[in-house]
Design an enzyme around this catalytic site. Structure first.
Site, PDB file in Angstrom:
ATOM      1  N   HIS A  14      41.123 -35.079   8.349  1.00 45.07           N
ATOM      2  CA  HIS A  14      39.684 -35.423   8.282  1.00 45.07           C
ATOM      3  C   HIS A  14      38.916 -34.387   9.098  1.00 45.07           C
ATOM      4  O   HIS A  14      38.944 -34.404  10.325  1.00 45.07           O
ATOM      5  CB  HIS A  14      39.440 -36.823   8.862  1.00 45.07           C
ATOM      6  CG  HIS A  14      38.005 -37.252   8.822  1.00 45.07           C
ATOM      7  ND1 HIS A  14      37.619 -38.484   8.367  1.00 45.07           N
ATOM      8  CD2 HIS A  14      36.866 -36.632   9.173  1.00 45.07           C
ATOM      9  CE1 HIS A  14      36.311 -38.597   8.440  1.00 45.07           C
ATOM     10  NE2 HIS A  14      35.821 -37.475   8.936  1.00 45.07           N
ATOM     11  N   HIS A  16      35.214 -31.796   9.335  1.00 47.49           N
ATOM     12  CA  HIS A  16      33.904 -31.314   8.885  1.00 47.49           C
ATOM     13  C   HIS A  16      33.814 -29.818   9.164  1.00 47.49           C
ATOM     14  O   HIS A  16      33.879 -29.398  10.316  1.00 47.49           O
ATOM     15  CB  HIS A  16      32.774 -32.028   9.631  1.00 47.49           C
ATOM     16  CG  HIS A  16      32.756 -33.502   9.370  1.00 47.49           C
ATOM     17  ND1 HIS A  16      32.035 -34.071   8.346  1.00 47.49           N
ATOM     18  CD2 HIS A  16      33.404 -34.519   9.980  1.00 47.49           C
ATOM     19  CE1 HIS A  16      32.233 -35.379   8.340  1.00 47.49           C
ATOM     20  NE2 HIS A  16      33.059 -35.685   9.317  1.00 47.49           N
ATOM     21  N   LEU A  17      33.660 -29.041   8.094  1.00 45.84           N
ATOM     22  CA  LEU A  17      33.537 -27.587   8.261  1.00 45.84           C
ATOM     23  C   LEU A  17      32.115 -27.093   8.055  1.00 45.84           C
ATOM     24  O   LEU A  17      31.818 -25.943   8.376  1.00 45.84           O
ATOM     25  CB  LEU A  17      34.459 -26.855   7.274  1.00 45.84           C
ATOM     26  CG  LEU A  17      35.958 -26.843   7.593  1.00 45.84           C
ATOM     27  CD1 LEU A  17      36.711 -26.116   6.488  1.00 45.84           C
ATOM     28  CD2 LEU A  17      36.241 -26.199   8.949  1.00 45.84           C
ATOM     29  N   ARG A  18      31.253 -27.942   7.474  1.00 46.75           N
ATOM     30  CA  ARG A  18      29.869 -27.537   7.179  1.00 46.75           C
ATOM     31  C   ARG A  18      29.842 -26.346   6.220  1.00 46.75           C
ATOM     32  O   ARG A  18      30.771 -26.157   5.453  1.00 46.75           O
ATOM     33  CB  ARG A  18      29.087 -27.200   8.466  1.00 46.75           C
ATOM     34  CG  ARG A  18      29.289 -28.173   9.625  1.00 46.75           C
ATOM     35  CD  ARG A  18      28.770 -29.550   9.361  1.00 46.75           C
ATOM     36  NE  ARG A  18      28.757 -30.346  10.587  1.00 46.75           N
ATOM     37  CZ  ARG A  18      28.859 -31.664  10.617  1.00 46.75           C
ATOM     38  NH1 ARG A  18      29.036 -32.373   9.498  1.00 46.75           N
ATOM     39  NH2 ARG A  18      28.800 -32.316  11.757  1.00 46.75           N
ATOM     40  N   LYS A 100      35.644 -39.587  -0.968  1.00 50.19           N
ATOM     41  CA  LYS A 100      35.161 -40.149   0.295  1.00 50.19           C
ATOM     42  C   LYS A 100      34.070 -41.187   0.052  1.00 50.19           C
ATOM     43  O   LYS A 100      33.088 -40.911  -0.628  1.00 50.19           O
ATOM     44  CB  LYS A 100      34.607 -39.015   1.164  1.00 50.19           C
ATOM     45  CG  LYS A 100      33.965 -39.469   2.457  1.00 50.19           C
ATOM     46  CD  LYS A 100      34.992 -39.945   3.469  1.00 50.19           C
ATOM     47  CE  LYS A 100      34.350 -40.580   4.677  1.00 50.19           C
ATOM     48  NZ  LYS A 100      34.735 -40.005   5.931  1.00 50.19           N
ATOM     49  N   HIS A 137      34.793 -44.382   5.230  1.00 56.50           N
ATOM     50  CA  HIS A 137      34.074 -44.512   6.499  1.00 56.50           C
ATOM     51  C   HIS A 137      33.797 -46.003   6.663  1.00 56.50           C
ATOM     52  O   HIS A 137      32.909 -46.548   6.002  1.00 56.50           O
ATOM     53  CB  HIS A 137      32.765 -43.710   6.503  1.00 56.50           C
ATOM     54  CG  HIS A 137      32.062 -43.789   7.820  1.00 56.50           C
ATOM     55  ND1 HIS A 137      31.986 -42.739   8.699  1.00 56.50           N
ATOM     56  CD2 HIS A 137      31.451 -44.829   8.433  1.00 56.50           C
ATOM     57  CE1 HIS A 137      31.341 -43.120   9.792  1.00 56.50           C
ATOM     58  NE2 HIS A 137      31.001 -44.394   9.657  1.00 56.50           N
ATOM     59  N   HIS A 175      39.218 -42.463  10.805  1.00 58.00           N
ATOM     60  CA  HIS A 175      38.827 -42.557  12.218  1.00 58.00           C
ATOM     61  C   HIS A 175      38.684 -44.000  12.698  1.00 58.00           C
ATOM     62  O   HIS A 175      37.593 -44.425  13.086  1.00 58.00           O
ATOM     63  CB  HIS A 175      37.548 -41.753  12.505  1.00 58.00           C
ATOM     64  CG  HIS A 175      36.440 -41.890  11.482  1.00 58.00           C
ATOM     65  ND1 HIS A 175      35.958 -43.091  11.064  1.00 58.00           N
ATOM     66  CD2 HIS A 175      35.720 -40.947  10.823  1.00 58.00           C
ATOM     67  CE1 HIS A 175      34.995 -42.887  10.181  1.00 58.00           C
ATOM     68  NE2 HIS A 175      34.842 -41.589  10.023  1.00 58.00           N
ATOM     69  N   LEU A 220      30.331 -41.224  15.416  1.00 58.02           N
ATOM     70  CA  LEU A 220      30.417 -42.458  14.628  1.00 58.02           C
ATOM     71  C   LEU A 220      31.747 -42.505  13.876  1.00 58.02           C
ATOM     72  O   LEU A 220      32.141 -41.480  13.325  1.00 58.02           O
ATOM     73  CB  LEU A 220      29.255 -42.530  13.637  1.00 58.02           C
ATOM     74  CG  LEU A 220      27.890 -42.810  14.280  1.00 58.02           C
ATOM     75  CD1 LEU A 220      26.775 -42.623  13.266  1.00 58.02           C
ATOM     76  CD2 LEU A 220      27.866 -44.222  14.869  1.00 58.02           C
ATOM     77  N   ASP A 248      38.213 -35.560  12.657  1.00 53.70           N
ATOM     78  CA  ASP A 248      36.770 -35.784  12.501  1.00 53.70           C
ATOM     79  C   ASP A 248      35.986 -34.797  13.367  1.00 53.70           C
ATOM     80  O   ASP A 248      34.882 -35.100  13.824  1.00 53.70           O
ATOM     81  CB  ASP A 248      36.385 -37.233  12.852  1.00 53.70           C
ATOM     82  CG  ASP A 248      35.016 -37.611  12.280  1.00 53.70           C
ATOM     83  OD1 ASP A 248      34.490 -36.865  11.441  1.00 53.70           O
ATOM     84  OD2 ASP A 248      34.472 -38.650  12.702  1.00 53.70           O
ATOM     85  N   HIS A 252      27.945 -29.941  15.699  1.00 54.65           N
ATOM     86  CA  HIS A 252      26.477 -29.907  15.686  1.00 54.65           C
ATOM     87  C   HIS A 252      26.084 -28.955  16.806  1.00 54.65           C
ATOM     88  O   HIS A 252      26.749 -28.923  17.850  1.00 54.65           O
ATOM     89  CB  HIS A 252      25.874 -31.278  15.977  1.00 54.65           C
ATOM     90  CG  HIS A 252      26.154 -32.314  14.927  1.00 54.65           C
ATOM     91  ND1 HIS A 252      25.422 -32.430  13.775  1.00 54.65           N
ATOM     92  CD2 HIS A 252      27.103 -33.270  14.856  1.00 54.65           C
ATOM     93  CE1 HIS A 252      25.894 -33.427  13.038  1.00 54.65           C
ATOM     94  NE2 HIS A 252      26.923 -33.957  13.666  1.00 54.65           N
TER      95      HIS A 252
HETATM   96  O1  DOR Z   1      30.453 -38.614  14.370  1.00 56.01           O
HETATM   97  C1  DOR Z   1      30.438 -38.348  13.187  1.00 56.01           C
HETATM   98  N1  DOR Z   1      30.004 -37.159  12.732  1.00 56.01           N
HETATM   99  N2  DOR Z   1      30.843 -39.279  12.332  1.00 56.01           N
HETATM  100  C2  DOR Z   1      30.715 -39.113  11.004  1.00 56.01           C
HETATM  101  O2  DOR Z   1      31.088 -40.005  10.280  1.00 56.01           O
HETATM  102  C3  DOR Z   1      30.083 -37.906  10.441  1.00 56.01           C
HETATM  103  C4  DOR Z   1      30.185 -36.794  11.366  1.00 56.01           C
HETATM  104  C5  DOR Z   1      29.294 -35.630  10.994  1.00 56.01           C
HETATM  105  O3  DOR Z   1      29.284 -35.252   9.834  1.00 56.01           O
HETATM  106  O4  DOR Z   1      28.646 -35.094  11.875  1.00 56.01           O
HETATM  107 ZN    ZN Z   2      33.863 -37.548   9.599  1.00 51.20          ZN
END
Ligand code: DOR
Ligand code: ZN
Length: 345
Positions: A14, A16-18, A100, A137, A175, A220, A248, A252
């Site tokens: 799991h 996130h690469l953006r 997802k 989720h 998660h 989250l 996860d 940011h």
């Molecule tokens: O903390 C989180 N950040 N939980 C998520 O479900 C999404 C993720 C995000 O994409 O930043």
């Molecule tokens: Zn996530």
């Protein structure tokens, strides 16, 4: 005392690469240690169709520095308009490994998620037929449900009914953050797995709120009470094959975290292996680490385990940069608040 550990190369189930500048900056942090990752589709706009997933995959591979190898395992973002045929074709071609489910409004970029679960019934049934896993989720979004209860309420009101109505649907509870989540997985023998993040093995809700608010610990689902963290450590280190690592890791920029309405997400890609090794070492369960990081996930996803290995060594505390630089601004690396002794060599 064990001070060297060789593991099959781990995967992140799991991630996130953006996109764009952020993708460029964070991808090497994951590819340095991980062979593959399940890539979250919550871009703006989200990755909904097979064509969008193919193009995102190309952008990820184009951002991979020379000399690094990494396989992105693509996912589709489930919407009420998802076309079952497009999804099935993307799966049949080998491109897409999971779908997802974000309840609409649950988290970052989830506005296109599902509001009415009946509307996605045909898609879920098709997924059960073709063996395509659903990554969930697991939080309800109802305003009247306390944020700390949203996982357990989701299990009762949404997840369990979906699973009962869709026999054969393979589900990953993403998660998990509660003892209830752990217990639900343990009570269900088939077609169910769960990912656990490094940060939820380390922080509880006090870490976020005591002594001043700590935006870099806000994610989250939000971290819960200490008893829940302990249940997660217990599950991860138990050797139970249904639990596996999904970081996860969710970058940011500091500007977007450190503000009046800060974004959710902990960025752990850089130091995940040191974090989880420390947790397993403290639990006296280093013998279970490889299962959690490198074996249980491929088993659930019905993929081969990696042939390559990585070696971890224990010694003087290892330091990581506080932040990584991106063209969008700095991103803070998760700080466990205690020294890490295991490094990847
Ligand atoms: O903390 C989180 N950040 N939980 C998520 O479900 C999404 C993720 C995000 O994409 O930043
Ligand atoms: Zn996530």
């Amino acid at each position: 005392m064990t001070d060297t550990l060789t593991l099959r190369r781990p995967d992140d189930w799991h991630l996130h690469l953006r996109d764009g500048a952020m993708l460029q900056a964070v991808l090497p942090e994951t590819a340095r240690h991980f062979a593959r990752a399940i890539i979250m589709p919550n871009l703006v706009p989200p990755v909904v169709t097979g064509a969008q997933a193919a193009s995102y995959r190309d952008r990820i591979l184009a951002a991979l520095p020379d000399g690094m190898s990494f396989e992105p395992l693509m996912t589709l973002y489930l919407t009420e308009d998802t076309d079952p045929d497009d999804m099935a074709a993307a799966h049949a071609s080998g491109l897409v490994k999971a779908v997802k489910l974000y309840p609409a409004g649950a988290t970052t970029n989830s506005a296109s998620g599902v509001r009415d679960f009946d509307k996605v019934r045909p898609v879920l049934e098709r997924m059960a037929e073709i063996g395509l896993p659903l990554c969930v989720h697991g939080e309800v979004t109802d305003a009247e449900i306390d944020i700390f209860d949203r996982e357990v309420v989701f299990i009762d009101r949404v997840l369990d009914p979906i699973r009962k109505a869709t026999p054969g649907l393979r589900v990953v509870m993403e998660h998990i953050t509660t003892r209830d989540g752990v217990e639900y997985v343990r009570a269900n023998e088939t077609d169910l797995g769960a990912t656990i993040t490094a940060h939820h093995l380390i922080i509880n809700r006090n870490h976020i709120l005591v002594g001043g608010i700590k935006p870099h610990y806000y994610c989250l689902p939000v971290a819960k009470r200490e008893e829940h963290r302990k249940a997660l450590v217990d599950a991860a280190t138990s050797g139970d094959e249904r639990f596996f690592l999904g970081t996860d890791s969710a970058p940011h920029t500091d500007a977007n975290k450190e503000m009046a309405c800060g974004c959710a997400g902990c960025f752990t890609a850089t130091n995940t292996m040191s974090l989880v090794a420390e947790v397993f070492d403290r639990a006296g369960a280093l013998d279970k680490l490889e299962g959690f990081t490198s074996v249980n996930g491929p088993r659930f996803y019905r993929l081969p385990v990696n042939d390559q290995t990585i070696t971890l060594q224990k010694g003087e505390p290892v330091t990581y940069p506080d932040k990584i630089e991106t063209r969008d601004g700095p991103v803070t690396v998760f700080d466990p608040g205690f020294p890490l002794h295991w490094r990847v060599v």
